[in-house]
Design an enzyme around this catalytic site. Structure first.
Site, PDB file in Angstrom:
ATOM      1  N   ASP A  99       0.807  -1.218   0.000  1.00 11.10           N
ATOM      2  CA  ASP A  99       0.000   0.000   0.000  1.00 11.10           C
ATOM      3  C   ASP A  99       0.841   1.269   0.000  1.00 11.10           C
ATOM      4  OD1 ASP A  99      -2.116  -1.731   0.211  1.00 11.10           O
ATOM      5  OD2 ASP A  99      -2.976  -0.803   2.006  1.00 11.10           O
ATOM      6  N   HIS A 244       3.677  -2.311   3.141  1.00  9.44           N
ATOM      7  CA  HIS A 244       3.697  -0.968   2.570  1.00  9.44           C
ATOM      8  C   HIS A 244       4.999  -0.721   1.814  1.00  9.44           C
ATOM      9  CE1 HIS A 244       0.786  -0.761   5.876  1.00  9.44           C
ATOM     10  NE2 HIS A 244       0.205   0.225   5.207  1.00  9.44           N
TER      11      HIS A 244
END
Length: 279
Positions: A99, A244
């Site tokens: 992400d 992430h």
């Protein structure tokens, strides 16, 4: 907005959204009609249902071939009432997701490792990051990864109007289409905060909602070894892993992928792409 200001703002939102984040330990939340948070059941990170422990294997399961960006969007995307949390299917399949990117400092390292092991992943990108890193979107397309929509500026969507939510989604889809070559078919709400408007507008834009089963909590920078341990202990069929590649210092996330990816493959896991179940 400068990236330093962006990171500061996101950390402030993370603190304010503590009740809806950390799905690996508390679950993914959906907002009810009266504004109340309703937790969707998510296996706790480190102890998923039917977990298959990692064991050394005498062979390397060859990565699946033929996976790439979806060729055509479905005629009509169903409006769901909660996000998809895991993938169904036969065998040891897992989905890796990243992400907040793309980030020119960390995303290339993740892509390099995935390419080394011929593995595909899903990247949920933010429009304000993607607009200045179109080359990374093009590389994701060339190497067969899926790019999903993670809004433009990573806000807490449950605090926005329908018009604002649509803008966050549609602007990002436009940037993805420009750099990736196709509009996204997957959407992930920042902080795991969903409500009826998010589901409806996402479906109108042709996107399925995907959450996660295991949160590595790598954004807290717990250490490379901790991230590796969380992924390996949580490995199980259908698991969707959240990591992430932007939003702060993600060097631990890059190093962790180099540690757990070959061991997952050695244990017989397919690292695959998300697919839509029947409505």
């Amino acid at each position: 907005m400068k990236k330093e200001q962006l990171f500061t703002r996101r950390r402030a939102l993370l603190a304010g959204a503590a009740a809806v984040g950390a799905a690996g330990t508390a679950g993914v939340f959906v907002w009810g009609d009266k504004g109340e948070p309703v937790r969707v059941g998510v296996p706790v990170s480190g102890a998923p249902a039917r977990s298959l422990p990692l064991k050394p294997s005498a062979y390397r399961l060859r990565p699946l071939t033929g996976y790439g960006p979806p060729r055509a969007a479905p005629a009509r995307t169903p409006v769901r009432h909660e996000p998809l949390l895991r993938m169904t299917g036969r065998g040891r399949t897992m989905v890796l997701t990243f992400d907040d990117g793309p980030d020119p400092h960390y995303t290339p390292g993740i892509l390099d490792t995935l390419a080394e092991y011929d593995v595909r992943a899903t990247f949920f990108v933010c429009g304000e990051m993607a607009v200045d890193n179109q080359d990374l979107l093009a590389r994701m397309a060339d190497e067969g990864h899926v790019v999903g929509n993670h809004t433009w500026s990573h806000p807490l969507l449950t605090r926005l109007t329908r018009r604002q939510i649509r803008s966050e989604m549609s602007r990002t889809s436009d940037v993805i289409e420009e750099g990736y070559g196709e509009r996204p078919r997957w959407f992930r709400a920042p902080y795991g905060a969903w409500n009826r408007a998010v589901f409806q507008l996402g479906a109108e834009l042709g996107m399925e909602p995907l959450a996660w089963t295991v949160d590595t909590l790598d954004w807290t920078t717990p250490g490379t070894g901790v991230i590796v341990d969380r992924v390996e202990k949580s490995a199980a069929p259908g698991v969707v892993v959240l990591s992430h590649d932007a939003g702060g210092d993600r060097s631990q996330s890059v190093r962790a992928l180099r540690g757990y990816l070959p061991r997952l493959l050695d244990s017989g896991y397919h690292l695959t792409l998300p697919h839509s179940p029947r409505a």
